[in-house]
Design a protein around this motif. Structure first.
Motif, mmCIF file in Angstrom:
data_model
loop_
_atom_site.group_PDB
_atom_site.id
_atom_site.type_symbol
_atom_site.label_atom_id
_atom_site.label_comp_id
_atom_site.label_asym_id
_atom_site.label_seq_id
_atom_site.Cartn_x
_atom_site.Cartn_y
_atom_site.Cartn_z
ATOM 1 N N UNK A 2 0.756 -1.196 -0.005
ATOM 2 C CA UNK A 2 -0.073 0.165 0.229
ATOM 3 C C UNK A 2 0.895 1.028 -0.074
ATOM 4 N N UNK A 4 1.421 4.835 1.331
ATOM 5 C CA UNK A 4 1.148 5.652 2.597
ATOM 6 C C UNK A 4 1.834 7.180 2.060
ATOM 7 N N UNK A 5 0.494 8.038 2.239
ATOM 8 C CA UNK A 5 0.946 9.491 2.112
ATOM 9 C C UNK A 5 1.721 9.797 3.311
ATOM 10 N N UNK A 6 2.929 10.567 3.220
ATOM 11 C CA UNK A 6 3.546 10.919 4.116
ATOM 12 C C UNK A 6 3.997 12.564 4.219
ATOM 13 N N UNK A 19 11.451 11.207 10.150
ATOM 14 C CA UNK A 19 11.354 9.866 10.773
ATOM 15 C C UNK A 19 9.824 9.573 11.006
ATOM 16 N N UNK A 20 9.266 8.660 10.157
ATOM 17 C CA UNK A 20 7.887 8.521 10.480
ATOM 18 C C UNK A 20 7.543 7.065 10.717
ATOM 19 N N UNK A 21 6.397 7.135 11.662
ATOM 20 C CA UNK A 21 5.985 5.787 11.914
ATOM 21 C C UNK A 21 4.750 5.007 11.092
ATOM 22 N N UNK A 22 5.009 4.085 10.584
ATOM 23 C CA UNK A 22 3.606 3.541 9.892
ATOM 24 C C UNK A 22 3.535 2.226 10.230
ATOM 25 N N UNK A 23 2.281 2.348 11.044
ATOM 26 C CA UNK A 23 2.240 0.894 11.735
ATOM 27 C C UNK A 23 2.973 0.643 12.808
ATOM 28 N N UNK A 26 8.998 2.089 12.027
ATOM 29 C CA UNK A 26 9.699 3.304 12.063
ATOM 30 C C UNK A 26 10.651 3.347 10.534
#
Lengths: 121, 187
Positions: A2, A4-6, A19-23, A26
């Motif tokens: 999928x 994911x828009x960040x 730094x992004x948490x996706x589910x 990290x």
């Protein structure tokens, strides 16, 4: 898989990172030289925040024809990032550990659609 | 009094078995009803044949077992959250000041090569050195990593030692103090 828009493209200047948490993951998203790179933020050595450390150009050693050293210098093109915990250094373009190319951070694809940036998870 | 008590006791004892005799057959009947289908009835030959066929061919697409599949709910989209934004460090920009500094360096180098070192007065050299020291230290503090001299520079090790020694002396520092500061600050 999928997308994911960040964030917006305008939010990422060259040299910026997020730094992004996706589910449960990290992910460190870099913008360098106009290109996007995204890697897992868990260092392969001890699980440190690999993508949050120093960004430093690759160190190169220039040799004379007789193979003696002319000294060390920074590469004008290649960039590395260093895990702040124990100094594991990774190549920005491949995610491979500089000291051992067999070790690679998990890579995520990044897609730009118009002004929007997506990470493929 | 004792006779009456014994009579009551006998009547109670006589009544108790009657109730028990009525209740026990009901329980047995219920038990036999529940157990009957499992043990008593055997599948008919046609049912057995259908079972063997089903086991042999597997579940057919239009069979009842195949049709009863419940749709698995779609996995919820993972939550996206920006934890930290790390901006790019400030890079030195190409300005007129850089161009003027390069031109001045060329002029000084030209004078040096022509053995005209007296062309630069000491107070001018002082002003240049002070400005360079302060700017270089500020750039290091701002995390701008560049070598202090280029790798193909003609600056010799002796030149560096002379300049470093003079700079340390100018601010009343010993080499030991420099080493201690570098160790403590991890530089």
């Amino acid at each position: 898989m999928t997308e994911q828009f960040i964030g917006k493209l305008s939010e990422f200047k060259d040299g910026d990172r997020q730094i992004i948490r996706i589910g449960d993951d990290e992910v460190g998203v870099f913008r360098h030289g106009g290109e996007f790179y995204a890697y897992s933020n868990f260092c392969l050595h001890a699980g440190g925040p690999a993508c949050e450390g120093l960004m430093i150009a690759r160190v190169e050693e220039h040799l004379r024809p007789d193979k003696t050293s002319m000294g060390l210098s920074f590469s004008p093109t290649d960039m590395n990032f260093v895990c702040p915990w124990h100094g594991y250094e990774y190549d920005m373009k491949t995610g491979a550990c500089v000291a051992d190319k067999r070790l690679k951070l998990r890579r995520y694809d990044v897609k730009c659609k118009g002004d929007e940036v997506y990470v493929v998870v | 009094m004792s006779k009456v008590a014994t009579k009551k006791a006998t009547t109670k004892k006589a009544a108790a078995p009657k109730v028990a005799a009525k209740k026990t057959p009901v329980k047995k009947a219920a038990a036999s009803k529940t157990l009957a289908p499992a043990f008593a009835t055997e599948p008919s030959p046609s049912e057995k044949a259908a079972f063997v066929k089903a086991m042999w061919h597997g579940v057919q697409p239009k069979a009842e077992a195949g049709a009863k599949k419940t749709k698995t709910p779609k996995a919820a989209a993972p939550k996206v959250e920006v934890l930290r934004k790390i901006p790019a460090k400030k890079a030195p920009v190409n300005t007129a000041l850089s161009a003027q500094a390069l031109a001045l360096a060329k002029l000084i180098e030209k004078a040096f090569v022509a053995d005209e070192i007296d062309q630069l007065q000491p107070h001018a050299l002082q002003a240049l050195m002070e400005a360079l020291c302060r700017t270089y230290a500020a750039q290091v503090e701002a995390d701008i990593h560049e070598g202090v001299i280029s790798h193909n520079s003609l600056v010799s090790a002796t030149d560096v030692m002379v300049v470093c020694g003079a700079l340390l002396k100018a601010v009343d520092l010993q080499v030991f103090e420099l080493g201690m500061w570098q160790t403590w600050s991890g530089r």
